[in-house]
Design an enzyme around this catalytic site. Sequence first.
Site, short mmCIF file in Angstrom:
data_model
loop_
_atom_site.label_atom_id
_atom_site.label_comp_id
_atom_site.label_asym_id
_atom_site.label_seq_id
_atom_site.Cartn_x
_atom_site.Cartn_y
_atom_site.Cartn_z
CG ASP A 1 -19.98 59.56 -20.84
OD1 ASP A 1 -18.98 59.08 -22.19
OD2 ASP A 1 -20.30 59.02 -20.40
CG ASP B 1 -22.21 61.44 -16.56
OD1 ASP B 1 -21.16 61.85 -16.39
OD2 ASP B 1 -21.62 60.28 -16.35
CG ASP C 1 -19.04 63.07 -19.59
OD1 ASP C 1 -17.55 62.23 -19.99
OD2 ASP C 1 -19.64 62.00 -18.97
#
Length: 633
Positions: free
Chosen positions: A333, A526, A530
């Site tokens: 991400d 994080d 997610d």
Amino acid sequence: MNKKQKKMLIRILISAALLIGFNFLPFGGPLRFILYLIPYLVIGYDILIKAFKGIKNRQPFDESLLMAVATIGAIAIAIYSEVADHENGDYVEAIAVMLFYQIGEWFQSYAVGKSRRNISDLMDIRPDYANIEIGGKLEQIDPDEVEIGSVIIVQPGEKVPIDGIVIEGESTLNTSALTGESLPRDAQEGDEIISGCINMTGVLKIRTTKEFGESTVSKILDLVENASSRKSKSEDFITKFARVYTPAVVYSAIALAVLPPIVRMFVMGIPAEWGIWIYRALTFLVISCPCALVISIPLSFFAGIGGASNAGVLVKGSNYLETLSQTKCVVFDKTGTLTQGVFEVNEVHHNEMDRDDLLEYAALAESASSHPISKSLQRAYGKQIDRSRVTDIQEISGNGVMAKVDGIDVAAGNSKLMDRLGVKWIDCHRAGTIIHMAVDGRYAGHIVISDIEKPHAKEAIQLLKKAGVEKTVMLTGDSGKAAEHVAADLGIDEVHAELLPADKVSQVEALMKRNTGKGKLAFVGDGINDAPVLSRADIGIAMGAMGSDAAIEAADIVLMDDDPIKISKAIRISRKCLRIVYENIWFAIGIKLICLVLGAVGIANMWLAIFADVGVMIIAVLNAIRALFVKNL
């Protein structure tokens, strides 16, 4: 060394001293047997009891049975030799087998205990007390008794016992037990602070936001302590292998003791030589004891998990350590993982509307959101937000926000939102996140917001490729231009932008399908937004997770700080651990197979059997402990 280990060490020393002393006895017969029985029972009574209990409980096939049968058999052969040959029987071998077996067990127990103590020292973050001010005096109470909202006081040199917010004071915190890094962090009034840190300088008053059982320190300790419950495939294989292997070698030893003499006597017509073949069978039993495998493999994973936690990498189980070692594709991400998640307004491009008015509308429209981009707009506005001016707030996932500001329709979001509203927007060629603004149904301009790359992000990608990761991918909900700019700068192989959370799951599933048979896929996020992707990937890695419950819950591996370099370190730790596991498997099985063959044909004696059992186990355990040391990886 605990009491049990001290007691065993005393037994070993007494038995060894008696064995050496009795070896110089000038007489034989029953008295010699009775005297030698003393050191044998001193060192081996617990093994005999375990073997008897195993038979009684119909679970006889373990190393206790192997040792009991082998040593009792060796004593029986010594007695037979003494009676038949009228010479002193050799009881030394039988007692030596039991003695060295117990030495190996003691060494293994000490090594595991030391490994556990090292891990406990490395993770020495459990607080002993919390300070509460009562009547102007500090009183120490159990952290479990502190309620949410209580004010605790942490003095210099003390551990922060419970998560909370600093309401008074400022200090420097040592977070090395959590992150593996010695760089201190500053804390001042208004800062969130997590348990497990050590207060180094000033006095802090902290209002607790969690109970002790739900605080960061408790969750971390629970993770480390329960990691051994999730076994790897290698550990499961060894467990199943031992269940089949032990009875197989017992039956093989019986066959070795019985079949050759019968063949010699009834087929070949020569003396059976029962004593020789029974001795070989007993030697075979000692050699075949699977201690080295059963002990060293779990110890290797335990040490690997402990070494990783010292480096600020929490692994939830040895199965995840094994999966991580096979990682060939790492998917990131972007925000908060490769970039700092600190967004700043760089430019404001406006049409007829004044720049400050455009920022005011954007900040007010985004005032209900806690997203970093919304926060950056509010910081750029620089004034107190009057929420009473904003009504009818509507957030559209993956598009932006619509609201009424002073009764005027305001939309702030990406180009998809403008298309949705039928507003003709102007493209921007600057790299970054573009917030298009529509006020009262007309396009008012756009705001360019940029995120900052983490200092070590580029180096982290390079280190991953050096570690054998074949592909790096970045997924983000950000605009294509901003994503491609970051990916090109960091050296990432593939990028997918403008994704919703559900789109990220789909992309990970597609990547996993494409990489079938080419290794495992790890997703790094994080841990807050997610969670679905972290759960779907072969291995989910949450980074920068200090104080993040969502990260600790969703991920398989948790990195306790924001440094992406830790990802490659975690992979190197896992590969070192698995390398040690396979070294021990091949070494132990290889030596035992060679010695078993030598024992079956009569070349190996009981002393070589002792090496094949105890010696191999000690070497394997020493090798396993190497997994604990990861500082220079």
